[in-house]
Design a protein around this motif. Structure first.
Motif, mmCIF file in Angstrom:
data_model
loop_
_atom_site.group_PDB
_atom_site.id
_atom_site.type_symbol
_atom_site.label_atom_id
_atom_site.label_comp_id
_atom_site.label_asym_id
_atom_site.label_seq_id
_atom_site.Cartn_x
_atom_site.Cartn_y
_atom_site.Cartn_z
ATOM 1 N N ASN A 262 0.683 -1.249 0.081
ATOM 2 C CA ASN A 262 0.115 0.033 0.057
ATOM 3 C C ASN A 262 1.044 1.330 0.142
ATOM 4 N N PRO A 263 0.915 1.990 -1.186
ATOM 5 C CA PRO A 263 1.845 3.255 -1.226
ATOM 6 C C PRO A 263 1.286 4.165 -0.121
ATOM 7 N N ASP A 264 0.064 4.392 0.338
ATOM 8 C CA ASP A 264 -0.576 5.163 1.356
ATOM 9 C C ASP A 264 0.577 5.079 2.378
ATOM 10 N N ASN A 265 1.130 4.097 2.879
ATOM 11 C CA ASN A 265 1.767 3.867 4.063
ATOM 12 C C ASN A 265 3.419 4.518 3.777
ATOM 13 N N ILE A 266 3.758 4.408 2.624
ATOM 14 C CA ILE A 266 5.193 4.601 2.472
ATOM 15 C C ILE A 266 5.514 6.008 1.838
ATOM 16 N N ALA A 267 4.772 6.417 0.687
ATOM 17 C CA ALA A 267 5.189 7.376 -0.149
ATOM 18 C C ALA A 267 5.183 8.590 0.305
ATOM 19 N N THR A 268 4.244 9.139 1.187
ATOM 20 C CA THR A 268 4.236 10.459 1.684
ATOM 21 C C THR A 268 5.179 10.864 2.832
ATOM 22 N N PRO A 269 5.319 10.001 3.739
ATOM 23 C CA PRO A 269 6.403 10.147 4.662
ATOM 24 C C PRO A 269 7.890 10.087 3.939
ATOM 25 N N LEU A 270 8.055 9.049 2.899
ATOM 26 C CA LEU A 270 9.498 9.202 2.392
ATOM 27 C C LEU A 270 9.359 10.454 1.616
ATOM 28 N N ALA A 271 8.602 10.941 1.037
ATOM 29 C CA ALA A 271 8.414 12.243 0.246
ATOM 30 C C ALA A 271 9.058 13.458 1.111
ATOM 31 N N SER A 272 8.617 13.472 2.270
ATOM 32 C CA SER A 272 8.588 14.582 3.166
ATOM 33 C C SER A 272 10.325 14.301 3.615
ATOM 34 N N ALA A 273 10.518 13.349 4.160
ATOM 35 C CA ALA A 273 11.780 13.074 4.788
ATOM 36 C C ALA A 273 12.912 13.151 3.720
ATOM 37 N N LEU A 274 12.833 12.706 2.402
ATOM 38 C CA LEU A 274 13.999 12.598 1.482
ATOM 39 C C LEU A 274 13.722 14.378 0.818
ATOM 40 N N GLY A 275 12.634 14.696 0.917
ATOM 41 C CA GLY A 275 12.443 16.095 0.033
ATOM 42 C C GLY A 275 13.271 17.051 1.070
ATOM 43 N N ASP A 276 13.278 17.101 2.315
ATOM 44 C CA ASP A 276 13.784 18.224 2.965
ATOM 45 C C ASP A 276 15.441 18.101 2.872
ATOM 46 N N LEU A 277 15.590 16.797 3.035
ATOM 47 C CA LEU A 277 17.272 16.699 2.953
ATOM 48 C C LEU A 277 17.967 17.216 1.669
ATOM 49 N N VAL A 278 17.352 16.511 0.662
ATOM 50 C CA VAL A 278 17.870 16.772 -0.643
ATOM 51 C C VAL A 278 17.712 18.260 -1.069
#
Length: 516
Positions: A262-278
């Motif tokens: 289920n991408p709902d459990n994975i995609a949004t938090p990963l986008a947030s975490a990696l987005g800030d760092l990158v």
């Protein structure tokens, strides 16, 4: 009615698997014109029959909130939380910690001292960029869960169209963010305080005396070249990180669909975490590069090229039937999020040097608690689009239970490694802050989704920007209070008694003055 472009096969375990076939343009067109709600694009108007009979957009009975969860459903849900959500929350914590470490180091970089507006830009840009990637992840997760990504031609058009749309949104919002950061920095500037803030500022030098002293060097700051530097750095960082993270998010959701995750459990938090760092890494590198050419026409040339990139990607997006409607919707929450995030920028710029460790704790607190809310919002939105019940109470309790220990581990890590002073009072205050922030995240996320859905707005587009910016502001305000309380108990009461009230009042007053 099932599309002829898809066939369902049943494996040995009885699970449905999707076999992809060669789909023609006629089949894709038939899919798009179908009246089935399961394959409706998320941007199209929602019929009144989206929710089951007897419910009214999620406002119904207790049973509508909890769902009729059977024993088998509870096992599946628990397995999802343990195997999917918990590892991603830990990974997002790691990304937030790295972001906090980097932000703490960047406050002493020469370019961030010389150009003060860059520190105000950081939370504004990170919030806006995070919103764009989280919106993309939420839209794609919904598309995956309702079957839109199962067709090859549809999937390809959605990927390329969303990537072009992401560039348009990133370049435009980063332009406004850079402009806002420059204006706020100019208004908050109280003179030259450091020799790096202008190369002429050296009171004992003959060059400075010939230029008219520190008053003359102060007048040179905040001009055209500094404004262009902030704008170019902001827009380039947003464009590069959007290209990297957008490609990653699209690939991640497609892979999740292929492996029945289920991408709902994975995609949004990963986008947030990696987005800030990158974004922060790219922002720091570009700032250090562009400051070398400050005072030349390099920034002007780059700015003109970026305006051309906006026009090109706008044309590409407009020609894509899947995303062209999104060019005109979703800007209101982004603008509101930017205004709210500017308050976070003022708080960060004011207290990052006043409280030791503030730059480390702030991004971690807002990121991890915000990820819990983003998962909740994504799951609710998918449930609403797919016309199925979501077990809201159980999901929120599970996310709360996962979030609190995750941040407790972070607090212990900071204490053991001595990255920042952690007293008993601070630890208690931080955990209270975490609990309140997580509750705010889940409650506001739920009501945002339900209200937006009732008003015929897509939660995938409108909910996450408002939620994340609000959490940035409330999290940093509460963190100022926690640091102030810790300082009160670590110093003499007569000297520090006013720190709690004055710290929070100054922060809240500055934000209120900015917003009003």
């Amino acid at each position: 009615m099932k599309s002829p472009a898809l066939s369902r096969l049943t494996d040995d375990d009885g699970d449905d698997t999707v076999e992809e076939q060669e789909d023609s343009d006629a089949e894709v067109e038939g899919l798009l014109t179908s009246t089935s709600p399961a394959i409706r694009r998320a941007s199209e108007p929602k019929p009144s029959s989206t929710l089951p009979a007897g419910t009214k957009a999620g406002w119904s009975s207790w049973n509508g909130l909890t769902g009729s969860m059977s024993a088998a459903d509870r096992k599946v849900f628990a397995r999802e939380m343990v195997t999917q959500t918990m590892p991603i929350m830990v990974l997002s914590l790691l990304g937030a910690v790295l972001t906090g470490f980097l932000l703490e180091k960047q406050q002493n970089w020469k370019v961030f001292i010389r150009v003060e507006e860059l520190f105000i830009l950081v939370p504004i840009l990170l919030n806006l960029k995070g919103n764009l990637e989280m919106n993309l992840a939420a839209r794609f997760s919904t598309s995956a869960n309702i079957g839109e990504l199962d067709l090859r031609l549809t999937r390809r058009s959605l990927v390329f169209g969303n990537m072009a749309l992401l560039q348009v949104q990133a370049l435009l919002v980063s332009f406004v963010a850079g402009l806002l950061a420059f204006v706020l920095g100019s208004l908050a500037r109280n003179g030259v305080h450091h020799s790096l803030q202008h190369p002429l500022h050296n009171p004992g030098s003959a060059t400075n005396a010939a230029a008219g002293g520190t008053e003359a060097t102060d007048a040179l700051r905040g001009g055209y070249f500094e404004a262009l530097l902030v704008l170019c750095v902001s827009m380039l960082a947003a464009s590069f990180s959007s290209a990297i993270l957008g490609s990653f998010m699209c690939s991640l959701v497609i892979i999740c669909r292929r492996f029945k995750i289920n991408p709902d459990n994975i995609a949004t938090p990963l986008a947030s975490a990696l987005g800030d760092l990158v974004t922060l890494v790219i922002l720091g590198g570009l700032s250090s590069l562009f400051v070398i050419f400050m005072g030349t026409l390099v920034s002007t040339g780059v700015f003109l090229l970026l305006l051309g990139a906006i026009a090109l990607n706008t044309v590409i997006t407009f020609r894509n039937a899947y995303v062209q409607e999104l060019l005109s919707v979703g800007w209101t929450p982004l603008i509101l999020a930017m205004i709210i995030s500017s308050g976070s920028g003022v708080i960060l710029e004011a207290y990052v040097n006043d409280f030791e460790g503030f730059a480390l704790f702030a991004p971690v607190l807002t990121a991890v608690t915000g990820n819990a809310g983003s998962i909740f919002v994504s799951r609710i939105s998918t449930a609403l689009h797919a016309s199925r019940k979501e077990h809201y109470i159980f999901v929120s309790i599970a996310l709360f239970v996962i979030t609190i220990p995750t941040l407790m581990v972070f607090l212990v890590f900071v204490w053991i490694t001595n990255q920042a002073p952690v007293t008993f009072v601070f630890a208690i205050g931080f955990l209270v802050c975490v609990g309140l922030q997580t509750i705010i995240s889940l409650v506001v996320g739920y009501f945002l989704c339900i209200v937006l859905w009732k008003k015929d707005y897509d939660p995938d587009v409108y909910a996450l920007p408002l939620l994340s910016s609000l959490l940035d502001l409330t999290g940093q305000l509460m963190l100022v209070g926690v640091f102030s309380v810790a300082r009160l108990f670590s110093g003499t009461p007569s000297d520090a008694a006013g720190d709690v009230a004055s710290g929070v009042a100054d922060a809240a007053g500055g934000v209120a003055a900015l917003l009003l």
